[in-house]
Motif scaffolding. Structure first.
Motif, mmCIF file in Angstrom:
data_model
loop_
_atom_site.group_PDB
_atom_site.id
_atom_site.type_symbol
_atom_site.label_atom_id
_atom_site.label_comp_id
_atom_site.label_asym_id
_atom_site.label_seq_id
_atom_site.Cartn_x
_atom_site.Cartn_y
_atom_site.Cartn_z
ATOM 1 N N THR A 277 42.409 45.378 58.599
ATOM 2 C CA THR A 277 43.343 46.471 58.368
ATOM 3 C C THR A 277 44.563 45.939 57.682
ATOM 4 N N GLY A 278 45.258 44.658 58.156
ATOM 5 C CA GLY A 278 46.618 44.572 57.478
ATOM 6 C C GLY A 278 47.106 43.222 57.940
ATOM 7 N N LEU A 279 48.086 42.852 57.597
ATOM 8 C CA LEU A 279 48.731 41.606 57.770
ATOM 9 C C LEU A 279 48.971 41.364 59.263
ATOM 10 N N ILE A 280 49.606 42.250 59.727
ATOM 11 C CA ILE A 280 49.802 42.368 61.374
ATOM 12 C C ILE A 280 48.587 41.849 62.124
ATOM 13 N N ASN A 281 47.555 42.724 61.757
ATOM 14 C CA ASN A 281 46.305 42.397 62.662
ATOM 15 C C ASN A 281 45.705 41.034 62.375
ATOM 16 N N LYS A 282 45.893 40.674 60.927
ATOM 17 C CA LYS A 282 45.356 39.233 60.846
ATOM 18 C C LYS A 282 46.086 38.198 61.599
ATOM 19 N N THR A 297 43.222 25.210 68.081
ATOM 20 C CA THR A 297 44.035 24.310 67.076
ATOM 21 C C THR A 297 45.256 25.128 66.805
ATOM 22 N N GLY A 298 46.174 24.679 66.107
ATOM 23 C CA GLY A 298 47.325 25.182 65.929
ATOM 24 C C GLY A 298 47.150 26.619 65.000
ATOM 25 N N VAL A 299 47.943 27.639 65.379
ATOM 26 C CA VAL A 299 47.898 28.698 64.588
ATOM 27 C C VAL A 299 48.111 28.656 62.885
ATOM 28 N N ASP A 300 48.875 27.489 62.738
ATOM 29 C CA ASP A 300 49.199 27.234 61.492
ATOM 30 C C ASP A 300 48.168 26.725 60.490
ATOM 31 N N ALA A 301 47.079 26.392 61.293
ATOM 32 C CA ALA A 301 45.909 25.942 60.505
ATOM 33 C C ALA A 301 45.105 27.033 60.149
ATOM 34 N N ILE A 302 45.043 28.098 60.661
ATOM 35 C CA ILE A 302 44.481 29.462 60.468
ATOM 36 C C ILE A 302 45.152 30.570 59.682
ATOM 37 N N ASN A 303 46.401 30.815 59.897
ATOM 38 C CA ASN A 303 47.160 31.867 59.517
ATOM 39 C C ASN A 303 47.293 31.919 57.953
ATOM 40 N N GLN A 304 47.219 30.982 57.258
ATOM 41 C CA GLN A 304 47.620 31.154 55.922
ATOM 42 C C GLN A 304 46.417 31.494 54.921
ATOM 43 N N LEU A 307 44.921 34.987 54.869
ATOM 44 C CA LEU A 307 45.769 35.838 53.867
ATOM 45 C C LEU A 307 45.577 35.554 52.475
ATOM 46 N N GLY A 308 44.808 34.381 52.046
ATOM 47 C CA GLY A 308 44.443 34.161 50.685
ATOM 48 C C GLY A 308 45.573 33.105 50.160
ATOM 49 N N ARG A 309 46.478 32.450 51.149
ATOM 50 C CA ARG A 309 47.570 31.432 50.676
ATOM 51 C C ARG A 309 46.832 30.112 50.780
ATOM 52 N N PRO A 321 42.439 36.098 45.661
ATOM 53 C CA PRO A 321 42.169 37.267 46.111
ATOM 54 C C PRO A 321 40.682 37.376 46.798
ATOM 55 N N ARG A 322 40.074 36.294 46.705
ATOM 56 C CA ARG A 322 38.610 36.431 47.238
ATOM 57 C C ARG A 322 38.666 35.479 48.532
ATOM 58 N N HIS A 323 39.589 35.637 49.523
ATOM 59 C CA HIS A 323 39.789 34.752 50.517
ATOM 60 C C HIS A 323 38.899 35.259 51.545
ATOM 61 N N MET A 324 38.806 34.753 52.883
ATOM 62 C CA MET A 324 37.653 35.242 53.917
ATOM 63 C C MET A 324 38.001 36.574 54.024
ATOM 64 N N LYS A 325 37.018 37.416 54.088
ATOM 65 C CA LYS A 325 37.280 38.877 54.518
ATOM 66 C C LYS A 325 35.933 39.164 55.591
ATOM 67 N N PHE A 326 36.426 40.134 56.340
ATOM 68 C CA PHE A 326 35.482 40.574 57.500
ATOM 69 C C PHE A 326 34.789 41.861 57.339
ATOM 70 N N PHE A 327 35.436 42.813 56.575
ATOM 71 C CA PHE A 327 35.059 44.050 56.440
ATOM 72 C C PHE A 327 35.008 44.502 55.178
#
Length: 415
Positions: A277-282, A297-304, A307-309, A321-327
């Motif tokens: 749904t968006g950045l906050i949820n991710k 693991t650290g959140v820093d290993a996941i949260n970029q 978001l495709g960064r 733009p083709r980063h991991m998508k769940f829906f």
């Protein structure tokens, strides 16, 4: 916090915020608990779902954490597992009801490849994209930073090169093999391939057990953070919008507990929609699954990367733009027959299957397209009209599922 916490909503501030966010989502077309009544009532209310510590376990975990499971009369019990071989064995012997699992593992078990033979089922696709191939810093310093330069180095500096994947018939093995072969490297003849569980990849590279590996996140980004590896390619560059993990179970479970299976699909679909749904949820998802009860693991290993960064560990950064998508508005989750068939073509290509199987018949037996469509339609999630889809992979070859035997035999680099 652990998965068995008896009162998570009242004892954990993060979960209180997550539950509040979930409650604010638009209601599903079916009222909460609608499947928990009459002939549609789940036959089995507690469902033990195995997962491996990877970012793409998130929809299963969040379905439990956010309470989407309760809406459909079930309780999902996430069960952290150590290896894909362990997941396979526990699915087969019934210790697990379902699992967040490798697409090709389910197909392999169904055909008796890389383990016991048992009729299996794919309920839905959990995610697309978001895996990568990591090469060691030592290789990068020698000039191998992508497929072409790796092939050049391997041809020039002849020695034993070792690459790791996570399970013989799984997605990571197939992405690794396809990528190497696209650059003229035969993974069965020109390299040594080993199997390593995902959470152990970084530690094994640190001590020099492999030159490269293919695995899901966050372990590729973790290798960069730890200064031991670089990202040579992402799997979405190998196959744009490729299928990745699935919600897998046995055919026996679906036959015995069809309402339960449908209820789980609906709960996980809702969680998938919530994540995308968006950045906050991710970001909330990243904070949740980083916990030691899940990915550890650290959140820093996941949260970029969710978001495709991206960064490659050598100073290059990009937005993918083709980063991991769940829906992705439902585009992710339909279990296309052609997706399952593709793994069979690669199993044949690399000698895991001696003869051509009944590609379409096998996919129809495994992929529960009708059950998924029921669940998706109830949630007003769009379902494609065609169970086959077309894709162009990194070598320019198009896969559309229409002539799988010809496709499997067409590759120059194979066993």
């Amino acid at each position: 916090m652990t998965v068995s916490d008896p009162s998570p909503a009242t004892t954990d501030p993060m979960r209180r915020r997550l539950l509040a966010a979930a409650a604010a989502l638009p209601a599903a077309s079916l009222a909460g608990g609608a499947w928990a009544q009459g002939s549609d009532k789940p036959e089995k209310e507690e469902v033990r779902i195995g997962f491996i510590p990877l970012t793409d376990c998130a929809s299963v975990v969040m379905a439990s954490v956010l309470g989407f499971d309760k809406k459909y009369g079930i309780k999902i019990i996430p069960s952290k597992e150590a290896s894909w071989a362990g997941v396979r064995d526990k699915l087969v012997n019934g210790e697990l009801d379902m699992a967040h699992v490798l697409y090709g593992l389910i197909y392999g078990v169904h055909l008796g490849v890389a383990g016991p033979k048992k009729d299996m089922a794919v309920l839905m696709t959990l995610n697309r994209n978001g895996q990568a191939i990591t090469l060691s810093k030592k290789l990068a310093e020698a000039g191998a930073v992508d497929g072409a330069s790796l092939a050049k180095l391997m041809a020039k500096d002849r020695r034993d090169y070792s690459f790791a994947q996570t399970f013989p018939t799984g997605t990571h093995a197939m992405w690794l093999y396809y990528w190497l072969a696209a650059h003229g490297v035969n993974p069965m003849k020109d390299a040594k391939v080993i199997t390593v569980p995902p959470p152990q990849m970084v530690a094994n590279m640190r001590v020099g057990n492999m030159d490269g590996f293919c695995v899901g996140e966050p372990w590729n980004h973790r290798a960069i953070i730890d200064g031991i590896g670089i990202t040579a390619t992402t799997t979405q560059d190998i196959w744009p919008d490729h299928p990745e993990k699935v919600l897998g179970t046995t055919a026996e479970f679906v036959k015995k507990y069809p309402n339960t299976a449908r209820a789980v699909i609906m709960a996980v679909l809702e969680a998938s929609r919530w994540i995308d749904t968006g950045l906050i949820n991710k970001n909330k998802m990243a904070e949740t699954i980083a916990d030691k009860a899940y990915v550890n693991t650290g959140v820093d290993a996941i949260n970029q990367r969710i978001l495709g960064r991206y960064q490659n560990g050598l100073g290059k950064t990009w937005d993918d733009p083709r980063h991991m998508k769940f829906f992705d508005d439902g585009a992710v989750n339909y279990p296309y027959l052609s997706d399952g068939m593709w793994f069979l073509t690669q199993h044949k290509r690399w000698g895991l299957l001696k003869d051509h199987p009944d590609y379409l018949g096998t996919a129809k037996a495994i992929n529960q397209t009708a059950l998924y469509s029921q669940a998706a339609s109830a949630l007003q999630v769009s379902v494609p009209k065609d169970p086959l889809r077309s894709s162009k992979l990194v070598d320019g070859v198009v896969w559309d599922g229409k002539d799988p035997a010809k496709y499997a035999d067409s590759f120059k680099v194979k066993v």
